[in-house]
Design a protein around this motif. Structure first.
Motif, short mmCIF file in Angstrom:
data_model
loop_
_atom_site.label_atom_id
_atom_site.label_comp_id
_atom_site.label_asym_id
_atom_site.label_seq_id
_atom_site.Cartn_x
_atom_site.Cartn_y
_atom_site.Cartn_z
N UNK A 59 -55.28 9.66 -119.71
CA UNK A 59 -53.90 9.77 -119.25
C UNK A 59 -53.62 8.57 -118.35
N UNK A 60 -52.54 7.84 -118.65
CA UNK A 60 -52.15 6.69 -117.82
C UNK A 60 -50.81 6.98 -117.16
N UNK A 61 -50.78 6.91 -115.84
CA UNK A 61 -49.51 6.96 -115.13
C UNK A 61 -49.18 5.52 -114.73
N UNK A 62 -48.37 4.87 -115.56
CA UNK A 62 -48.08 3.44 -115.37
C UNK A 62 -46.97 3.29 -114.33
N UNK A 63 -47.33 3.54 -113.09
CA UNK A 63 -46.35 3.61 -112.00
C UNK A 63 -46.07 2.22 -111.44
N UNK A 64 -45.08 1.57 -112.01
CA UNK A 64 -44.73 0.21 -111.58
C UNK A 64 -43.96 0.21 -110.26
N UNK A 65 -43.66 1.39 -109.73
CA UNK A 65 -42.91 1.48 -108.47
C UNK A 65 -43.83 1.58 -107.25
N UNK A 66 -45.14 1.49 -107.45
CA UNK A 66 -46.05 1.46 -106.30
C UNK A 66 -45.81 0.16 -105.52
N UNK A 67 -45.46 0.23 -104.25
CA UNK A 67 -45.24 -1.01 -103.48
C UNK A 67 -46.46 -1.91 -103.48
N UNK A 68 -46.22 -3.19 -103.29
CA UNK A 68 -47.30 -4.18 -103.31
C UNK A 68 -48.35 -3.84 -102.26
N UNK A 69 -49.59 -3.73 -102.71
CA UNK A 69 -50.68 -3.31 -101.83
C UNK A 69 -51.02 -4.37 -100.79
N UNK A 70 -51.04 -5.63 -101.21
CA UNK A 70 -51.38 -6.70 -100.27
C UNK A 70 -50.34 -6.81 -99.17
N UNK A 71 -49.06 -6.74 -99.54
CA UNK A 71 -48.01 -6.82 -98.52
C UNK A 71 -48.14 -5.67 -97.53
N UNK A 72 -48.49 -4.49 -98.02
CA UNK A 72 -48.66 -3.34 -97.12
C UNK A 72 -49.79 -3.58 -96.13
N UNK A 73 -50.90 -4.10 -96.63
CA UNK A 73 -52.05 -4.36 -95.77
C UNK A 73 -51.73 -5.42 -94.72
N UNK A 74 -50.92 -6.41 -95.12
CA UNK A 74 -50.53 -7.50 -94.22
C UNK A 74 -49.40 -7.09 -93.27
N UNK A 75 -48.92 -5.85 -93.39
CA UNK A 75 -47.82 -5.40 -92.54
C UNK A 75 -46.48 -5.97 -92.94
N UNK A 76 -46.35 -6.35 -94.21
CA UNK A 76 -45.12 -7.00 -94.69
C UNK A 76 -44.35 -6.13 -95.68
N UNK A 77 -44.77 -4.90 -95.88
CA UNK A 77 -44.10 -4.04 -96.84
C UNK A 77 -44.49 -2.59 -96.64
N UNK A 78 -43.82 -1.68 -97.36
CA UNK A 78 -44.09 -0.25 -97.20
C UNK A 78 -45.44 0.17 -97.76
N UNK A 79 -45.91 1.30 -97.30
CA UNK A 79 -47.18 1.84 -97.78
C UNK A 79 -47.08 2.26 -99.24
N UNK A 80 -48.11 1.98 -100.04
CA UNK A 80 -48.13 2.43 -101.42
C UNK A 80 -48.61 3.88 -101.56
N UNK A 81 -49.05 4.49 -100.47
CA UNK A 81 -49.69 5.80 -100.55
C UNK A 81 -48.81 6.87 -101.20
N UNK A 82 -47.53 7.01 -100.82
CA UNK A 82 -46.73 8.08 -101.45
C UNK A 82 -46.65 7.96 -102.97
N UNK A 83 -46.45 6.75 -103.48
CA UNK A 83 -46.37 6.58 -104.93
C UNK A 83 -47.73 6.75 -105.59
N UNK A 84 -48.79 6.27 -104.95
CA UNK A 84 -50.14 6.45 -105.50
C UNK A 84 -50.48 7.94 -105.57
N UNK A 85 -50.15 8.67 -104.51
CA UNK A 85 -50.43 10.11 -104.49
C UNK A 85 -49.61 10.84 -105.55
N UNK A 86 -48.35 10.43 -105.72
CA UNK A 86 -47.51 11.04 -106.76
C UNK A 86 -48.12 10.83 -108.14
N UNK A 87 -48.64 9.62 -108.38
CA UNK A 87 -49.31 9.35 -109.66
C UNK A 87 -50.53 10.23 -109.83
N UNK A 88 -51.34 10.33 -108.78
CA UNK A 88 -52.55 11.14 -108.84
C UNK A 88 -52.24 12.60 -109.13
#
Length: 228
Positions: free
Chosen positions: A38-67
């Motif tokens: 099963x593939x959840x091709x969630x292209x709406x997950x925010x950019x992970x690198x930007x989140x880590x750098x403090x330059x964008x929103x957390x990807x956790x909500x979308x990743x959890x929704x996919x899971x």
């Protein structure tokens, strides 16, 4: 067989590459002998690198929704077609009822079995900043050689401006020079620690001893899916 759930869309071609490698790693003579996925091709997950750098929103909500969609769909375990996303796993795992197989762990285990002592790391600046690979390699008695500063930006540019942009005419020479420099520093092999980097190797015909993290994850997923 167990059903594999894939959190994808990070990016889309990397997700396809992971699925392809699972299929190629499966000893099957008929459709029915292949592993269900099963593939959840969630292209709406925010950019992970930007989140880590403090330059964008957390990807956790979308990743959890996919899971959760994968859980509901009958997945027995989950893998992620993104190295950087593994930084956020501690926030997600407590909310899941099925396990997640780590691309970091499976790749480092493979490197250790091959007997390498000094490993070059090619990944996003986000993954590099997390120290996930560096720590895992050091804990297993290996030295990690990785780009910093402007040299790391060369790898990021190859990933974002090259692979993600599907730019077949990307100037790869600066990255080739970087690989040569890392080899001169003792890198015996390179971990392709971003799921777009194996695609870059293919697209731009890069040369070297490469350990494809996507391949390693695919092999581990096949083994678990077929385990009793």
């Amino acid at each position: 067989m167990k059903r594999i759930g894939i959190i994808g869309g990070m990016g889309p071609m990397a997700s396809v590459d992971l699925m392809k490698k699972i299929i190629l790693a499966t000893d099957a003579a008929t459709d029915q002998e292949h592993i269900p996925m099963l593939l959840d091709n969630n292209t709406q997950v925010p950019d992970r690198t930007k989140a880590i750098m403090g330059q964008g929103p957390s990807p956790v909500p979308e990743m959890l929704a996919s899971a959760k969609r994968l859980e509901a769909g009958g997945a027995d375990f989950i893998i992620m077609a993104c190295n950087t996303a593994h930084y956020f796993l501690p926030e997600i795992l407590p909310k899941l009822n099925i396990p997640v197989v780590s691309i970091i762990t499976t790749t480092v285990d493979s490197v250790k079995k091959r007997g390498f002592k000094k490993i070059g790391l090619l990944c996003t600046s986000g993954t590099a900043r997390t120290g996930l690979y560096q720590k895992a390699l050091e804990e297993n008695g290996m030295e990690c050689i990785f780009p910093v500063g402007e040299e790391q930006k060369l790898v990021d540019a190859m990933i974002y401006d090259g692979v993600k942009a599907n730019n077949l005419n990307y100037d790869i020479k600066p990255v080739e020079n970087l690989l040569a420099k890392m080899q001169s520093q003792g890198a015996e092999a390179f971990i392709l620690g971003c799921t777009e980097v194996p695609l870059a190797v293919e697209m731009y015909h890069l040369k070297g001893v490469f350990i494809d993290a996507t391949d390693e994850l695919a092999l581990a997923a096949v083994k678990l899916a077929k385990a009793d």
